[in-house]
Design a protein around this motif. Sequence first.
Motif, PDB file in Angstrom:
ATOM      1  N   LEU A 152      47.021  19.482  20.698  1.00 18.52           N
ATOM      2  CA  LEU A 152      47.539  18.649  21.731  1.00 18.52           C
ATOM      3  C   LEU A 152      46.847  18.815  22.955  1.00 18.52           C
ATOM      4  O   LEU A 152      47.721  19.099  23.843  1.00 18.52           O
ATOM      5  N   GLN A 153      45.594  18.810  23.381  1.00 16.21           N
ATOM      6  CA  GLN A 153      45.059  19.106  24.725  1.00 16.21           C
ATOM      7  C   GLN A 153      44.484  17.768  25.019  1.00 16.21           C
ATOM      8  O   GLN A 153      43.941  16.827  24.447  1.00 16.21           O
ATOM      9  N   PRO A 154      44.272  17.258  26.344  1.00 19.96           N
ATOM     10  CA  PRO A 154      44.015  16.119  27.006  1.00 19.96           C
ATOM     11  C   PRO A 154      42.329  16.013  26.737  1.00 19.96           C
ATOM     12  O   PRO A 154      41.830  17.024  26.482  1.00 19.96           O
ATOM     13  N   GLY A 155      41.913  15.029  26.649  1.00 15.53           N
ATOM     14  CA  GLY A 155      40.455  14.712  26.205  1.00 15.53           C
ATOM     15  C   GLY A 155      39.372  15.749  27.235  1.00 15.53           C
ATOM     16  O   GLY A 155      38.678  15.843  26.948  1.00 15.53           O
ATOM     17  N   THR A 156      39.995  15.702  28.413  1.00 10.59           N
ATOM     18  CA  THR A 156      39.073  16.412  29.502  1.00 10.59           C
ATOM     19  C   THR A 156      38.779  17.843  29.132  1.00 10.59           C
ATOM     20  O   THR A 156      37.950  18.308  29.644  1.00 10.59           O
ATOM     21  N   GLU A 157      39.683  18.235  28.248  1.00 13.89           N
ATOM     22  CA  GLU A 157      39.638  19.698  27.970  1.00 13.89           C
ATOM     23  C   GLU A 157      38.352  19.952  26.687  1.00 13.89           C
ATOM     24  O   GLU A 157      37.936  21.166  26.227  1.00 13.89           O
ATOM     25  N   GLN A 158      38.019  18.879  26.071  1.00 18.43           N
ATOM     26  CA  GLN A 158      36.961  18.949  24.827  1.00 18.43           C
ATOM     27  C   GLN A 158      35.858  19.569  25.360  1.00 18.43           C
ATOM     28  O   GLN A 158      35.536  19.283  26.654  1.00 18.43           O
ATOM     29  N   VAL A 159      35.473  20.394  24.609  1.00 20.72           N
ATOM     30  CA  VAL A 159      34.200  21.224  24.813  1.00 20.72           C
ATOM     31  C   VAL A 159      32.972  20.474  23.958  1.00 20.72           C
ATOM     32  O   VAL A 159      31.721  20.677  24.798  1.00 20.72           O
ATOM     33  N   ALA A 160      33.310  19.861  23.244  1.00 25.30           N
ATOM     34  CA  ALA A 160      32.121  19.140  22.598  1.00 25.30           C
ATOM     35  C   ALA A 160      32.694  17.822  21.936  1.00 25.30           C
ATOM     36  O   ALA A 160      34.028  17.727  21.740  1.00 25.30           O
ATOM     37  N   ALA A 161      31.972  16.791  21.783  1.00 26.79           N
ATOM     38  CA  ALA A 161      32.361  15.490  20.821  1.00 26.79           C
ATOM     39  C   ALA A 161      31.296  14.811  20.359  1.00 26.79           C
ATOM     40  O   ALA A 161      29.939  14.962  20.857  1.00 26.79           O
ATOM     41  N   GLY A 162      31.612  14.056  19.149  1.00 26.25           N
ATOM     42  CA  GLY A 162      30.499  13.266  18.677  1.00 26.25           C
ATOM     43  C   GLY A 162      30.663  12.429  17.678  1.00 26.25           C
ATOM     44  O   GLY A 162      31.862  12.456  17.193  1.00 26.25           O
TER      45      GLY A 162
END
Length: 336
Positions: A152-162
């Motif tokens: 449950l972390q905000p999207g700003t904390e993503q280290v990667a996405a795809g």
Amino acid sequence: MKDLITLGEFVIKKQHERADATGDLSQIFGAIRLASKLVHREINKAGIADIVGLSGIENVQGEQQQKLDLYANEKFKAALAARGLVCGLASEEEEHFVEFTQPLSRGSKYVVLIDPVDGSSNIDVNVAVGTIFSIYKRVSPPDGPVMLEDFLQPGTEQVAAGYVIFGSSTMLVYTTGNGVNGFTFDPSIGVFYLSHENMQLPEDGRIYSVNEGNYVHFPQGVKRYIKHCQEIDPDSSRPYTSRYIGSLVADFHRNLLKGGLYFYPSYAGNPNGKLRLLYECNPIAMIAEQAGGMASDGRRRILEIPPEELHQRTPFFVGSRNMVKDVERFIAEEDR
Ligand code: P6P
């Protein structure tokens, strides 16, 4: 013919460009690459193998799980668990998060959230579908169990996405926060090659993607924006073109390349719309922003929405920056 760079080579190259890189993400992308190839194989024989159609099982969303949903979910789970760098996974197909308890995974520092096959109802009619993934560093103590707070972390904390789009060709598009790159799969040798370097989402677009069948239920500001798209105004290239595939990854991918706006607003009885924040909207929003686009819930930046539960939904507006700003303006006028 310029030198072809494989996804594996590219990830390693980018890893060496970052002093703080540890190679962990390279390993995780290796798992995603493997699972994507397995899903590609099953999708491309779906008409033949007994993989098409409903499994007879409902997922936590109360939706009929397609057999491929289950297959893909298991393959991504197994591939990520086997790498020993991921300590837990949350998935559209799992009611709760799954902790990887193998000794290899204990103390690992990443969690992954996935929608294994988004748009899976399109499989039977041979329309493009996609896998969406989001990677975070865990926030709970590394020697303890995985906790819900890790997911449950905000999207700003993503280290990667795809995402992986299984369409006329299979492509993997991802970001680690330094731009967006796309790789096209060559099934003849089972390799993803860099085909779209440093992807840029045009700041203006002429394509709007929405299920207009829900029009009567949309908020007034969204209705007025749709009418705005349909007005004749050559100076602003209107009327825009309506394109809606019913597969978020496919609609977004087209708009990423050509410019455009995809939106799934709130509608009757669904104040938060249909799309899930954690494993659909946040990863797509990170890619959109990294490519110069924008992603909003109509009022707030998607990546800053504080998650409260794994499968929470949010209204979603994503694509060309100036189109997102336009629809936000129509919504704001209704708020006054
Ligand atoms: P509707 C697929 O189920 C999905 O999550 C997205 O991929 C797609 O854009 C949307 O829902 C389609 O929903 O209500 O328009 O059929």
